[in-house]
Design a protein around this motif. Structure first.
Motif, PDB file in Angstrom:
ATOM      1  N   GLU A   8      -3.305  32.158 -34.681  1.00  0.00           N
ATOM      2  CA  GLU A   8      -3.500  31.290 -35.847  1.00  0.00           C
ATOM      3  C   GLU A   8      -4.977  31.089 -36.145  1.00  0.00           C
ATOM      4  O   GLU A   8      -5.394  31.134 -37.301  1.00  0.00           O
ATOM      5  N   ASP A   9      -5.781  30.867 -35.118  1.00  0.00           N
ATOM      6  CA  ASP A   9      -7.233  30.703 -35.321  1.00  0.00           C
ATOM      7  C   ASP A   9      -7.840  31.956 -35.931  1.00  0.00           C
ATOM      8  O   ASP A   9      -8.660  31.885 -36.857  1.00  0.00           O
ATOM      9  N   HIS A  10      -7.439  33.107 -35.428  1.00  0.00           N
ATOM     10  CA  HIS A  10      -7.959  34.372 -35.943  1.00  0.00           C
ATOM     11  C   HIS A  10      -7.525  34.594 -37.397  1.00  0.00           C
ATOM     12  O   HIS A  10      -8.348  34.972 -38.245  1.00  0.00           O
ATOM     13  N   VAL A  11      -6.257  34.340 -37.695  1.00  0.00           N
ATOM     14  CA  VAL A  11      -5.753  34.507 -39.068  1.00  0.00           C
ATOM     15  C   VAL A  11      -6.487  33.566 -40.014  1.00  0.00           C
ATOM     16  O   VAL A  11      -6.890  33.965 -41.111  1.00  0.00           O
ATOM     17  N   ARG A  17     -12.607  34.240 -44.629  1.00  0.00           N
ATOM     18  CA  ARG A  17     -13.551  35.306 -44.978  1.00  0.00           C
ATOM     19  C   ARG A  17     -13.075  36.089 -46.201  1.00  0.00           C
ATOM     20  O   ARG A  17     -13.866  36.402 -47.094  1.00  0.00           O
ATOM     21  N   LEU A  18     -11.772  36.405 -46.252  1.00  0.00           N
ATOM     22  CA  LEU A  18     -11.240  37.185 -47.369  1.00  0.00           C
ATOM     23  C   LEU A  18     -11.268  36.422 -48.684  1.00  0.00           C
ATOM     24  O   LEU A  18     -11.500  37.004 -49.738  1.00  0.00           O
ATOM     25  N   THR A  19     -11.014  35.114 -48.621  1.00  0.00           N
ATOM     26  CA  THR A  19     -10.942  34.323 -49.853  1.00  0.00           C
ATOM     27  C   THR A  19     -12.256  33.637 -50.200  1.00  0.00           C
ATOM     28  O   THR A  19     -12.428  33.179 -51.329  1.00  0.00           O
ATOM     29  N   GLY A  20     -13.169  33.534 -49.247  1.00  0.00           N
ATOM     30  CA  GLY A  20     -14.413  32.806 -49.484  1.00  0.00           C
ATOM     31  C   GLY A  20     -14.209  31.303 -49.474  1.00  0.00           C
ATOM     32  O   GLY A  20     -15.103  30.542 -49.825  1.00  0.00           O
ATOM     33  N   ASN A  21     -13.040  30.848 -49.056  1.00  0.00           N
ATOM     34  CA  ASN A  21     -12.711  29.430 -49.023  1.00  0.00           C
ATOM     35  C   ASN A  21     -12.716  28.967 -47.569  1.00  0.00           C
ATOM     36  O   ASN A  21     -11.852  29.329 -46.788  1.00  0.00           O
ATOM     37  N   VAL A  22     -13.697  28.146 -47.205  1.00  0.00           N
ATOM     38  CA  VAL A  22     -13.792  27.683 -45.818  1.00  0.00           C
ATOM     39  C   VAL A  22     -13.086  26.346 -45.606  1.00  0.00           C
ATOM     40  O   VAL A  22     -13.164  25.767 -44.524  1.00  0.00           O
ATOM     41  N   THR A  23     -12.403  25.859 -46.615  1.00  0.00           N
ATOM     42  CA  THR A  23     -11.664  24.590 -46.497  1.00  0.00           C
ATOM     43  C   THR A  23     -10.179  24.821 -46.761  1.00  0.00           C
ATOM     44  O   THR A  23      -9.545  24.084 -47.505  1.00  0.00           O
TER      45      THR A  23
END
Length: 86
Positions: A8-11, A17-23
């Motif tokens: 889960e942490d890795h996903v 990273r893929l979406t650029g959304n860190v929240t």
């Protein structure tokens, strides 16, 4: 850390990273929802002994039941290797 927790942490890091959304926010089921034009796609990790990443969305809803629909779904599920249609 349990195997599922590590996955889960890795996903989550990959999705950020893929979406650029860190929240990224999880829903009540623990899945990450992504709103599309006319649907919502979900990414989640199964809670079983052998974790797997699931990506799912509703392509259509409120479709009337019928032999043609069930036949089509069965045909699709018979040939799809890593997905299922319900």
């Amino acid at each position: 850390m349990a195997k599922r927790d590590m996955i889960e942490d890795h996903v989550e890091r990959l999705l950020e990273r893929l979406t650029g959304n860190v929240t990224l926010q999880r829903d009540d089921d623990g899945d990450w929802p992504f709103h599309l034009d006319r649907s919502v796609m979900y990414v989640g990790v199964t809670r079983e002994d052998e974790p797997a990443v699931n990506v799912f969305a509703s392509a259509a809803h409120s479709v009337p039941e019928g032999e043609g629909l069930f036949h089509m779904l069965n045909d699709m599920n018979r040939v799809l290797r890593f997905s299922r249609a319900y």
